[in-house]
Design an enzyme around this catalytic site. Structure first.
Site, PDB file in Angstrom:
ATOM      1  N   SER A   1       0.792  -1.207   0.000  1.00 17.36           N
ATOM      2  CA  SER A   1       0.000   0.000   0.000  1.00 17.36           C
ATOM      3  C   SER A   1       0.835   1.273   0.000  1.00 17.36           C
ATOM      4  CB  SER A   1      -0.959  -0.040   1.191  1.00 17.36           C
ATOM      5  OG  SER A   1      -2.041   0.820   0.996  1.00 17.36           O
TER       6      SER A   1
ATOM      7  N   ASP B   1       9.547   5.545 -10.652  1.00 14.98           N
ATOM      8  CA  ASP B   1       9.111   6.138 -11.910  1.00 14.98           C
ATOM      9  C   ASP B   1       9.843   7.438 -12.210  1.00 14.98           C
ATOM     10  OD1 ASP B   1       7.412   4.052 -12.243  1.00 14.98           O
ATOM     11  OD2 ASP B   1       5.556   5.222 -12.243  1.00 14.98           O
TER      12      ASP B   1
ATOM     13  N   LYS C   1      -1.127  -4.198  -3.101  1.00 14.67           N
ATOM     14  CA  LYS C   1      -2.393  -3.600  -2.672  1.00 14.67           C
ATOM     15  C   LYS C   1      -2.483  -2.191  -3.253  1.00 14.67           C
ATOM     16  CE  LYS C   1      -5.334  -2.120   1.082  1.00 14.67           C
ATOM     17  NZ  LYS C   1      -5.422  -0.733   0.591  1.00 14.67           N
TER      18      LYS C   1
END
Length: 445
Positions: free
Chosen positions: A302, A313, A327
């Site tokens: 999460s 990224d 998740k």
């Protein structure tokens, strides 16, 4: 003000907004809406019939409030593994938990197949010291079967006065028989950030959860490391998110911001396009661009995955370890008024800056490092991933991924992933093939 939270759930406030949407095909739309409403009312009439029959005919006189609470609980938990109803007591206890101090054993848990599943023991708590592991299933509490209890009921049974003991019966993958573990309750002080300087030139920061104290703890850690090691001698940082089950969304955003100058951290997308929200970095890179390695494993879930995905990224960090839990859904807490508790309702999926959904897929490391698992634990340290949880939200695009290794050796000298991180910062690549940079993707800034 509405806030969102991740895994485990945290304390926040929310509001519901109802939108009325006009349709160019007004007559048809109205007819369909009326039919849908009629069907819903028919089902509610069925519920009323069952409720009255239970009240009138059950062998013992039932408690009306408990019947209604049970009905609400069943409705919400049927949606997915993370949506749930909290009565007033459970809602208060959740608020205490996310403030960073509470009483209990020190484990993050969820419900699976009627049993309580350990997501992760919290560092330096009774559960961690007693040897509980990610993936353990709790089948009994003080000899009483967990089957049939709600998650809140089971958690309440594990809580109790400080210095009293509780006995948990554990079903562990690979074990020949259930294990009985006696644990003494303590006041749990969740210190979400720990740090030290390694080899005189690397700042090691361990983040164990994302509660209201996490960002402040991270800022203090970076400031303290900067004081201990001159900037010109500081090689870089290792942020350890292994077995971190998550927490508050705003903390995930602010932790990511501590390493980013600008750009998107995460976006959340609900059922309707107009519900999309984007969260961007703020505050600037506190580490002044120093190289960064992030450690993840099968117990990283999460909020941990938001941070790892954002830093990856933006090409700000190298990810080392094993695939994370996967998740990728956001739970919003919706208070239901004084004395009525709150709903923790799955309202959106979250996406990394390049537009990837982590739901049921997880974050794959740049360099995969498998730990040497002791013989007595072999076969027991692969975490069940989000994709294997009954009723989970399907992955948005791409294939779903199963769980990965979650074992972290108790001794630093045996921790292969940690040493791989140190070596990487010193210019030694443990896995040259896996270390090749992924193809660049467009990242919103």
């Amino acid at each position: 003000m509405r806030k969102s939270l991740l895994f485990p759930l945290g304390a926040l406030s929310g509001a519901c907004l109802t939108l009325l949407v006009a349709s160019p095909h007004g007559g048809v739309w109205a007819a369909r809406a009326a039919a849908s409403a009629d069907d819903a009312y028919s089902q509610l009439n069925l519920f009323g019939t069952v409720f009255e029959r239970v009240k009138a005919s059950y062998v013992e006189k039932p408690d009306n409030a408990k019947l209604i609470e049970g009905a609400i609980t069943g409705m919400v938990t049927s949606l997915d593994p993370h949506s749930r109803y909290m009565n007033a007591k459970a809602w208060t206890e959740m608020q205490e938990t996310t403030s960073g101090e509470f009483g209990g054993l020190g484990i993050e848990v969820t419900m699976e197949d009627g049993l309580v599943k350990v997501v992760s023991p919290i560092d330096d708590t009774p559960a961690s010291k007693a040897g509980l592991m990610s993936g353990d299933l709790i089948s009994k509490i003080d000899g009483e079967a967990v089957q049939g209890l709600t998650l809140e009921q089971a958690v309440n049974k594990m809580k109790g006065p400080v210095d009293t003991k509780t006995k948990l019966t554990i079903v562990r993958k690979g074990a020949d028989a259930p294990l009985d573990v006696a644990i003494t309750r303590e006041i749990i002080h969740v210190r979400p950030v720990r740090f030290h300087v390694e080899n005189g030139d690397i700042g090691y920061i361990r983040v164990t959860s994302f509660n209201e104290q996490t960002t402040d703890g991270l800022k203090k850690a970076i400031a303290a490391i900067s004081k201990q090691v001159p900037q010109e001698k500081l090689t870089g940082y290792v942020m350890d998110l292994r077995n971190n089950p998550g927490g508050l969304l705003d903390q995930a955003v602010s932790v990511s911001s501590a390493f980013l100058q600008r750009g998107e951290v995460v976006s959340t997308r609900g059922r309707n396009p107009e519900e999309t929200q984007r969260f961007t970095a703020h505050g600037g890179d506190l580490t002044r661009g120093k190289p960064l390695v992030v450690l993840v494993n099968g117990g990283s879930a999460s909020a941990s995955e938001i941070v790892a995905g954002a830093l990856h990224d933006h090409k700000r960090a190298t990810i080392i370890g094993t695939r994370s839990f996967g998740k990728g859904s956001v739970q919003t807490i919706i208070p239901l008024g004084a004395g009525n508790g709150a709903l923790a309702l799955t309202t959106a999926r979250y996406y990394t800056p390049s537009g990837r959904s982590i739901q049921a897929q997880g974050i794959a490391p740049d360099i995969e490092i498998l730990q040497d698992v002791p013989p007595e634990l072999k076969g027991r340290m692969d975490t069940m991933a989000e994709s294997q949880m009954r009723g989970h939200l399907a992955a948005g695009e791409g294939g779903e991924q199963t769980g990965s290794q979650s074992y972290v050796p108790p001794k630093e000298e045996d921790d292969k992933a940690l040493h791989a991180a140190f070596d990487f910062l010193h210019g030694v690549t443990a896995n040259a093939v896996a270390a090749k940079p992924a193809p660049k993707a467009a990242v919103p800034n």
